[in-house]
Design a protein around this motif. Sequence first.
Motif, PDB file in Angstrom:
ATOM      1  N   LEU A  10     -41.739  18.581  28.011  1.00 28.21           N
ATOM      2  CA  LEU A  10     -40.367  18.213  27.662  1.00 28.21           C
ATOM      3  C   LEU A  10     -40.424  17.407  26.373  1.00 28.21           C
ATOM      4  O   LEU A  10     -41.476  16.882  25.987  1.00 28.21           O
ATOM      5  N   HIS A  11     -39.293  17.274  25.706  1.00 31.24           N
ATOM      6  CA  HIS A  11     -39.278  16.468  24.484  1.00 31.24           C
ATOM      7  C   HIS A  11     -37.872  15.958  24.190  1.00 31.24           C
ATOM      8  O   HIS A  11     -36.885  16.476  24.695  1.00 31.24           O
ATOM      9  N   PHE A  12     -37.828  14.903  23.371  1.00 30.87           N
ATOM     10  CA  PHE A  12     -36.573  14.427  22.809  1.00 30.87           C
ATOM     11  C   PHE A  12     -36.851  13.912  21.406  1.00 30.87           C
ATOM     12  O   PHE A  12     -37.962  13.489  21.100  1.00 30.87           O
ATOM     13  N   GLN A  14     -35.273  11.367  18.261  1.00 29.73           N
ATOM     14  CA  GLN A  14     -34.396  10.219  18.097  1.00 29.73           C
ATOM     15  C   GLN A  14     -34.476   9.722  16.661  1.00 29.73           C
ATOM     16  O   GLN A  14     -35.512   9.820  16.004  1.00 29.73           O
ATOM     17  N   SER A  35     -35.913   4.356  25.198  1.00 24.19           N
ATOM     18  CA  SER A  35     -35.683   5.685  25.788  1.00 24.19           C
ATOM     19  C   SER A  35     -36.816   6.062  26.733  1.00 24.19           C
ATOM     20  O   SER A  35     -36.572   6.621  27.814  1.00 24.19           O
ATOM     21  N   LEU A  36     -38.048   5.765  26.349  1.00 27.36           N
ATOM     22  CA  LEU A  36     -39.188   6.052  27.221  1.00 27.36           C
ATOM     23  C   LEU A  36     -39.107   5.237  28.508  1.00 27.36           C
ATOM     24  O   LEU A  36     -39.364   5.758  29.597  1.00 27.36           O
ATOM     25  N   ASP A  37     -38.740   3.964  28.398  1.00 31.64           N
ATOM     26  CA  ASP A  37     -38.573   3.134  29.595  1.00 31.64           C
ATOM     27  C   ASP A  37     -37.531   3.733  30.529  1.00 31.64           C
ATOM     28  O   ASP A  37     -37.686   3.719  31.745  1.00 31.64           O
ATOM     29  N   GLY A  38     -36.481   4.306  29.952  1.00 29.60           N
ATOM     30  CA  GLY A  38     -35.423   4.911  30.747  1.00 29.60           C
ATOM     31  C   GLY A  38     -35.857   6.170  31.482  1.00 29.60           C
ATOM     32  O   GLY A  38     -35.243   6.553  32.484  1.00 29.60           O
ATOM     33  N   LEU A  39     -36.912   6.815  31.006  1.00 26.58           N
ATOM     34  CA  LEU A  39     -37.417   8.017  31.668  1.00 26.58           C
ATOM     35  C   LEU A  39     -38.233   7.697  32.912  1.00 26.58           C
ATOM     36  O   LEU A  39     -38.462   8.564  33.750  1.00 26.58           O
ATOM     37  N   VAL A  42     -43.689   8.554  33.060  1.00 29.67           N
ATOM     38  CA  VAL A  42     -43.969   9.876  32.511  1.00 29.67           C
ATOM     39  C   VAL A  42     -45.287   9.812  31.735  1.00 29.67           C
ATOM     40  O   VAL A  42     -45.756   8.738  31.374  1.00 29.67           O
ATOM     41  N   TYR A  66     -43.449  14.918  26.343  1.00 32.27           N
ATOM     42  CA  TYR A  66     -43.898  14.254  27.565  1.00 32.27           C
ATOM     43  C   TYR A  66     -43.850  15.195  28.771  1.00 32.27           C
ATOM     44  O   TYR A  66     -43.224  16.255  28.727  1.00 32.27           O
ATOM     45  N   ARG A  68     -43.191  15.138  33.090  1.00 31.27           N
ATOM     46  CA  ARG A  68     -42.606  14.350  34.183  1.00 31.27           C
ATOM     47  C   ARG A  68     -43.643  14.194  35.295  1.00 31.27           C
ATOM     48  O   ARG A  68     -43.484  14.695  36.387  1.00 31.27           O
TER      49      ARG A  68
END
Length: 73
Positions: A10-12, A14, A35-39, A42, A66, A68
């Motif tokens: 997966l990816h995002f 920013q 954002s990583l903390d919010g995931l 992972v 990343y 999951r």
Amino acid sequence: MNKRDEWTALHFSQSNPAGAGQGDVAALLRRVADSLDGLGDVTVQDITFHSNVTDGEDDLAMTVYYLREPRRR
């Protein structure tokens, strides 16, 4: 199923908002970290950094790849 399908990440991407401060690398790093903390837990595979030169401040972007699955401890 093709063997390569087992490794899909997966990816995002920013960036900072356009305008004053868009070239602030530290702010972008904090934004990506939040954002990583919010995931949650992972496994990050890769992070890329890109900079586009503009008339004003540089336009910065980061892409995080990343999985999951929990990271190794």
